[in-house]
Design a protein around this motif. Structure first.
Motif, PDB file in Angstrom:
ATOM      1  N   LYS A  94      25.050  26.354  -1.184  1.00  0.00           N
ATOM      2  CA  LYS A  94      26.152  25.484  -0.769  1.00  0.00           C
ATOM      3  C   LYS A  94      27.106  25.170  -1.920  1.00  0.00           C
ATOM      4  CE  LYS A  94      24.900  21.966   1.866  1.00  0.00           C
ATOM      5  NZ  LYS A  94      24.005  20.845   2.213  1.00  0.00           N
ATOM      6  N   GLY A  95      26.810  25.733  -3.088  1.00  0.00           N
ATOM      7  CA  GLY A  95      27.695  25.499  -4.225  1.00  0.00           C
ATOM      8  C   GLY A  95      27.516  24.116  -4.832  1.00  0.00           C
ATOM      9  N   ASP A  96      26.350  23.516  -4.583  1.00  0.00           N
ATOM     10  CA  ASP A  96      26.136  22.152  -5.085  1.00  0.00           C
ATOM     11  C   ASP A  96      25.716  22.097  -6.558  1.00  0.00           C
ATOM     12  OD1 ASP A  96      26.821  21.133  -2.705  1.00  0.00           O
ATOM     13  OD2 ASP A  96      24.789  20.697  -2.006  1.00  0.00           O
ATOM     14  N   ASP A  98      27.681  22.901  -8.859  1.00  0.00           N
ATOM     15  CA  ASP A  98      28.918  22.763  -9.636  1.00  0.00           C
ATOM     16  C   ASP A  98      28.895  21.584 -10.612  1.00  0.00           C
ATOM     17  OD1 ASP A  98      29.564  24.837  -8.033  1.00  0.00           O
ATOM     18  OD2 ASP A  98      31.342  23.933  -7.147  1.00  0.00           O
ATOM     19  N   TYR A  99      28.585  20.412 -10.079  1.00  0.00           N
ATOM     20  CA  TYR A  99      28.624  19.234 -10.947  1.00  0.00           C
ATOM     21  C   TYR A  99      27.510  19.249 -12.002  1.00  0.00           C
ATOM     22  CZ  TYR A  99      32.331  16.753  -8.495  1.00  0.00           C
ATOM     23  OH  TYR A  99      33.548  16.378  -7.986  1.00  0.00           O
ATOM     24  N   LEU A 101      26.563  21.792 -13.582  1.00  0.00           N
ATOM     25  CA  LEU A 101      26.897  22.749 -14.635  1.00  0.00           C
ATOM     26  C   LEU A 101      27.991  22.245 -15.576  1.00  0.00           C
ATOM     27  CD1 LEU A 101      26.737  26.047 -12.556  1.00  0.00           C
ATOM     28  CD2 LEU A 101      24.992  25.053 -14.024  1.00  0.00           C
ATOM     29  N   LEU A 255      22.374  31.885 -13.281  1.00  0.00           N
ATOM     30  CA  LEU A 255      23.637  31.143 -13.396  1.00  0.00           C
ATOM     31  C   LEU A 255      24.817  32.072 -13.631  1.00  0.00           C
ATOM     32  CD1 LEU A 255      22.750  27.955 -15.482  1.00  0.00           C
ATOM     33  CD2 LEU A 255      23.135  28.152 -13.028  1.00  0.00           C
ATOM     34  N   TYR A 258      25.937  33.043 -10.359  1.00  0.00           N
ATOM     35  CA  TYR A 258      26.301  31.949  -9.456  1.00  0.00           C
ATOM     36  C   TYR A 258      27.764  32.062  -9.068  1.00  0.00           C
ATOM     37  CZ  TYR A 258      27.089  27.122  -7.888  1.00  0.00           C
ATOM     38  OH  TYR A 258      27.424  26.004  -7.162  1.00  0.00           O
ATOM     39  N   SER A 259      28.031  32.032  -7.777  1.00  0.00           N
ATOM     40  CA  SER A 259      29.423  32.185  -7.354  1.00  0.00           C
ATOM     41  C   SER A 259      29.958  30.919  -6.725  1.00  0.00           C
ATOM     42  CB  SER A 259      29.552  33.347  -6.381  1.00  0.00           C
ATOM     43  OG  SER A 259      28.692  33.134  -5.280  1.00  0.00           O
ATOM     44  N   SER A 260      29.158  29.835  -6.776  1.00  0.00           N
ATOM     45  CA  SER A 260      29.565  28.568  -6.165  1.00  0.00           C
ATOM     46  C   SER A 260      29.829  28.815  -4.677  1.00  0.00           C
ATOM     47  CB  SER A 260      30.791  27.999  -6.891  1.00  0.00           C
ATOM     48  OG  SER A 260      31.077  26.725  -6.405  1.00  0.00           O
ATOM     49  N   ALA A 261      30.703  28.043  -4.083  1.00  0.00           N
ATOM     50  CA  ALA A 261      31.055  28.244  -2.678  1.00  0.00           C
ATOM     51  C   ALA A 261      32.517  27.893  -2.526  1.00  0.00           C
ATOM     52  CB  ALA A 261      30.195  27.351  -1.791  1.00  0.00           C
ATOM     53  N   SER A 262      33.132  28.483  -1.516  1.00  0.00           N
ATOM     54  CA  SER A 262      34.565  28.211  -1.326  1.00  0.00           C
ATOM     55  C   SER A 262      34.762  26.746  -1.014  1.00  0.00           C
ATOM     56  CB  SER A 262      35.099  29.028  -0.161  1.00  0.00           C
ATOM     57  OG  SER A 262      34.838  30.375  -0.397  1.00  0.00           O
ATOM     58  N   SER A 263      35.901  26.224  -1.442  1.00  0.00           N
ATOM     59  CA  SER A 263      36.177  24.824  -1.120  1.00  0.00           C
ATOM     60  C   SER A 263      36.942  24.758   0.189  1.00  0.00           C
ATOM     61  CB  SER A 263      36.978  24.174  -2.226  1.00  0.00           C
ATOM     62  OG  SER A 263      38.167  24.873  -2.418  1.00  0.00           O
TER      63      SER A 263
ATOM     64  N   PHE B  11      34.646  38.909  -6.427  1.00  0.00           N
ATOM     65  CA  PHE B  11      33.441  38.582  -5.668  1.00  0.00           C
ATOM     66  C   PHE B  11      33.057  39.784  -4.811  1.00  0.00           C
ATOM     67  CE2 PHE B  11      35.261  34.262  -6.214  1.00  0.00           C
ATOM     68  CZ  PHE B  11      34.187  33.683  -6.853  1.00  0.00           C
ATOM     69  N   THR B  62      40.955  27.313  -6.977  1.00  0.00           N
ATOM     70  CA  THR B  62      39.669  26.686  -7.290  1.00  0.00           C
ATOM     71  C   THR B  62      38.812  27.612  -8.150  1.00  0.00           C
ATOM     72  OG1 THR B  62      39.804  25.419  -5.255  1.00  0.00           O
ATOM     73  CG2 THR B  62      37.641  25.603  -6.246  1.00  0.00           C
ATOM     74  N   LYS B  66      37.118  26.604 -11.568  1.00  0.00           N
ATOM     75  CA  LYS B  66      35.669  26.706 -11.772  1.00  0.00           C
ATOM     76  C   LYS B  66      35.337  27.556 -12.997  1.00  0.00           C
ATOM     77  CE  LYS B  66      34.116  25.661  -7.136  1.00  0.00           C
ATOM     78  NZ  LYS B  66      33.647  26.167  -5.846  1.00  0.00           N
ATOM     79  N   ILE B  71      31.749  26.713 -14.561  1.00  0.00           N
ATOM     80  CA  ILE B  71      30.813  26.797 -13.426  1.00  0.00           C
ATOM     81  C   ILE B  71      30.506  28.250 -13.091  1.00  0.00           C
ATOM     82  CG2 ILE B  71      30.583  26.331 -10.945  1.00  0.00           C
ATOM     83  CD1 ILE B  71      32.269  23.776 -11.469  1.00  0.00           C
ATOM     84  N   ILE B  72      31.512  29.069 -13.061  1.00  0.00           N
ATOM     85  CA  ILE B  72      31.266  30.489 -12.777  1.00  0.00           C
ATOM     86  C   ILE B  72      31.785  31.364 -13.925  1.00  0.00           C
ATOM     87  CG2 ILE B  72      31.173  30.303 -10.251  1.00  0.00           C
ATOM     88  CD1 ILE B  72      34.046  31.111 -10.091  1.00  0.00           C
ATOM     89  N   ARG B  89      28.963  27.211 -21.701  1.00  0.00           N
ATOM     90  CA  ARG B  89      28.450  25.856 -21.411  1.00  0.00           C
ATOM     91  C   ARG B  89      27.902  25.149 -22.650  1.00  0.00           C
ATOM     92  NH1 ARG B  89      25.905  28.716 -16.849  1.00  0.00           N
ATOM     93  NH2 ARG B  89      27.498  28.805 -15.251  1.00  0.00           N
ATOM     94  N   ARG B  94      31.258  20.413 -22.974  1.00  0.00           N
ATOM     95  CA  ARG B  94      31.031  19.699 -21.713  1.00  0.00           C
ATOM     96  C   ARG B  94      31.169  18.189 -21.871  1.00  0.00           C
ATOM     97  NH1 ARG B  94      26.121  22.828 -18.688  1.00  0.00           N
ATOM     98  NH2 ARG B  94      24.928  22.261 -20.530  1.00  0.00           N
ATOM     99  N   MET B 101      36.225  17.107  -7.781  1.00  0.00           N
ATOM    100  CA  MET B 101      36.503  17.942  -6.626  1.00  0.00           C
ATOM    101  C   MET B 101      36.587  17.050  -5.388  1.00  0.00           C
ATOM    102  SD  MET B 101      34.223  21.337  -7.347  1.00  0.00           S
ATOM    103  CE  MET B 101      32.792  20.544  -8.024  1.00  0.00           C
ATOM    104  N   GLN B 103      36.452  17.704  -2.437  1.00  0.00           N
ATOM    105  CA  GLN B 103      35.594  18.077  -1.310  1.00  0.00           C
ATOM    106  C   GLN B 103      34.107  17.986  -1.632  1.00  0.00           C
ATOM    107  OE1 GLN B 103      37.157  20.655   1.452  1.00  0.00           O
ATOM    108  NE2 GLN B 103      38.587  21.645   0.077  1.00  0.00           N
ATOM    109  N   LYS B 104      33.788  17.579  -2.843  1.00  0.00           N
ATOM    110  CA  LYS B 104      32.369  17.478  -3.206  1.00  0.00           C
ATOM    111  C   LYS B 104      32.110  16.164  -3.921  1.00  0.00           C
ATOM    112  CE  LYS B 104      31.195  22.314  -3.621  1.00  0.00           C
ATOM    113  NZ  LYS B 104      31.073  23.434  -4.514  1.00  0.00           N
TER     114      LYS B 104
END
Lengths: 263, 330
Positions: A94-96, A98-99, A101, A255, A258-263, B11, B62, B66, B71-72, B89, B94, B101, B103-104
């Motif tokens: 689910k890309g959770d 992100d925070y 990392l 990691l 890791y591709s995260s997830a689309s927003s 991707f 995004t 990221k 993150i990626i 990282r 950091r 974000m 949405q999160k």
């Protein structure tokens, strides 16, 4: 620097207890459920010993120590690690992550340890009591040092098993699906519930090295009764260190993918 | 503070035909396609600068954020944030960046925000005095001081976003990534967040990269914008230059004297430009920039005009065109 992590863990504990108190039914139900599980586990070996006097070379009293060690380890796993590890693949998909990392702290530490199952904490105390009972009822004196080494090794075995659990789920970074991996983990973990001495030599070698499930309780119990030697302690420490190193390496590879997830 | 050079991200996606048969086929032979989400983008952002990163859905905004937040990992290219490669990282980096974000959520749902902030204080190793000062100042400016002890799940979306901002800024980051911070908020909450970001940026001068679908955010906060289309940069410059560079027309509007019984003939107006509105009271036209004077003169001489105005195209519309149409001119 390293002191930060125990301090962070104290925060996780505080948060976990604050949350757990809100869900009283779950809090008490889990205690009942785990006690039933402990009774069934002991009863299983009790029934086996109605038909034999030795199992893998162990008497009923020795097997009770092994079972108590396993239950203690299981309680640590369920209380400390299991919730975080359970959510692990979902967070990846689910890309959770992100925070986690972007924070200046080990992501694997936070992910595996942030969800302390406070509603299992009483079970951990009960399991510790069961371990004390099993050791105390053993007919011969075991001595303080061997028992202390046994408890430390059970603890290391528990961490080792938790890291193996993480390793089984890290492929989610590439595969997305994780149910098969989880089932495979459960299958492998079955080996930790029986004394390793009942298996053929080649299986023993696997569960003592590559998939060190026997390190959870079986091998520490074996050392307790067969005697502590530097080689045996060295084996546990080597496998533990190797598992830590492999997990960290595998995690860093994951990691990268890791591709995260689309927003 | 931020330097990006030919940064790309590809991707690998599985393609599956719909339905059960498609699922069975994909089980045996899976088709994988490559999607280049970000394609060789290069730019830099200096201290105290707010750069708006714009693009349609899937343009790569995004993904860029990221990669810059670590993150990626990129597929190729380089980036340096405060002298570090973000995807390595390094904790020293950091500790100096923040990501929000829209949405999160980063706060723990069942706990009061104040508890989450204490954990962040420990994670970022903020000394107690600075932590208390920052928390007091941020919560006062955002007007949420009384809500710090309320469980996060009991807060409204706007209040939660304010708490997210506090969580992200407690450690005085030098680089801030804001990924759609006002998404889903009502107008008043959007305005309040915008005003806060503006005052924070003025006071602390972090480098800020902002992505947003709301033009009001961009117009209010960003002097400079970067527009992405299909992963590549199609514009990097001052917001005010967008109109000069991409608007090929202006809007000529005339108000007509009362009393006319019919609207002007649109056939005649079509020759001047594209007719947007034509009624007894008003005529509005898109007119090529070079022909504005002539068109205005023509309208003045042929219609009973009481007022004439020449307007620039709406910057939002121009940007929308750049984001979606090759060439991008409106």
């Amino acid at each position: 620097m390293l002191l930060r992590y125990p301090v962070l863990y104290l925060y996780f504990l505080r948060f976990a207890f604050s949350r757990a108190m809100e869900f009283r039914f779950d809090f008490f139900f889990r205690i009942v459920m785990d006690i039933v599980y402990y009774v069934v586990t002991f009863a299983f070996f009790g029934v086996l010993y109605l038909h034999t006097s030795l199992l893998g070379g162990w008497t009923l009293d020795q097997t009770f120590v092994f079972t108590a060690g396993f239950i203690f380890c299981d309680a640590i796993y369920m209380t400390v690690f299991s919730t975080g590890i359970w959510h692990f693949p979902f967070r990846i998909n689910k890309g959770d992550l992100d925070y986690y990392l972007v924070r200046p702290v080990s992501s694997i530490f936070v992910l595996t340890l942030r969800e302390f199952a406070a509603n299992s904490f009483l079970n951990l105390l009960i399991a510790a009591g069961v371990l004390v009972w099993a050791i105390a009822r053993y007919p011969d004196p075991l001595g303080f040092l061997p028992v202390a080494v046994f408890v430390v090794m059970v603890f290391l075995g528990c961490i080792t098993f938790s890291l193996i659990s993480v390793c089984f789920l890290i492929p989610t970074f590439w595969t997305t699906g994780h149910e098969g991996l989880r089932k495979l983990l459960y299958l492998v973990s079955d080996f930790s519930e029986r004394p390793h001495t009942i298996y053929p030599a080649w299986i023993q070698r696997i569960v003592l090295t590559i998939l060190p499930c026997a390190l959870i309780s079986s091998y520490p119990t074996w050392i307790l009764f067969e005697g502590i030697t530097p080689a045996r302690i060295g084996h546990v420490l080597l496998v533990f260190t190797g598992t830590v190193a492999f997990t960290l390496w595998f995690w860093s590879r994951g990691l990268k993918a890791y591709s995260s997830a689309s927003s | 503070m931020i330097t990006v050079s030919r940064l790309s991200k590809t991707f690998h996606l599985h393609r599956k035909e719909p339905g059960l048969w498609g699922s069975m086929k994909s089980l045996v032979a899976r088709r994988t396609i490559e999607k280049r989400a970000v394609n060789e983008v290069s730019f830099s952002v200096g201290e105290g600068e707010i750069v708006g990163l714009l693009g349609a859905n899937g343009a790569g905004k995004t993904t860029v954020v990221k990669m810059l937040a670590g993150i990626i990992h990129p597929s190729s290219g380089e980036a340096s944030v405060l002298g570090y490669k973000p995807w390595e990282r390094d904790n020293r980096l950091r500790r100096q960046i923040a990501l929000i974000m829209g949405q999160k959520a980063q706060l723990w749902w069942d706990l009061p925000a104040a508890d989450c902030f204490l954990l962040l204080r420990e994670i970022y190793r903020i000394d107690r005095k600075r932590y208390e000062e920052n928390l007091e100042r941020l919560s006062a400016v955002l007007g949420v001081r009384d809500l710090l002890t309320t469980q996060v799940r009991r807060l409204s979306l706007g209040e939660r976003m304010k708490m997210e901002l506090i969580a992200a800024l407690l450690h005085d980051p030098r680089v801030v990534y804001l990924d759609e911070p006002t998404i889903g908020l009502d107008i008043s909450a959007q305005r309040s967040i915008r005003e806060f970001v503006q005052s924070y940026q003025r006071e602390h001068r972090p480098a800020v990269i902002l992505t947003s679908h709301y033009m009001a955010d961009i117009e209010h906060l960003c002097r400079r914008i970067i527009i992405l289309r299909e992963g590549g940069i199609v514009f990097d410059g001052q917001l005010k230059d967008v109109v000069d560079r991409f608007a090929s027309t202006k809007i000529v509007a005339v108000r007509l004297q009362e009393g006319a019984t019919t609207a002007p003939d649109t056939g005649g107006l079509d020759k001047l430009g594209e007719v947007i509105a034509c009624s007894r009271e008003e005529v509005r036209l898109h007119v090529p920039r070079a022909e504005v004077a002539a068109a205005s003169a023509h309208l003045m001489s042929t219609l009973p005009v009481i007022d004439l105005s020449i307007e620039e195209e709406d910057v939002g519309t121009i940007i929308e065109n750049i984001m979606t149409k090759p060439g991008g001119e409106s």
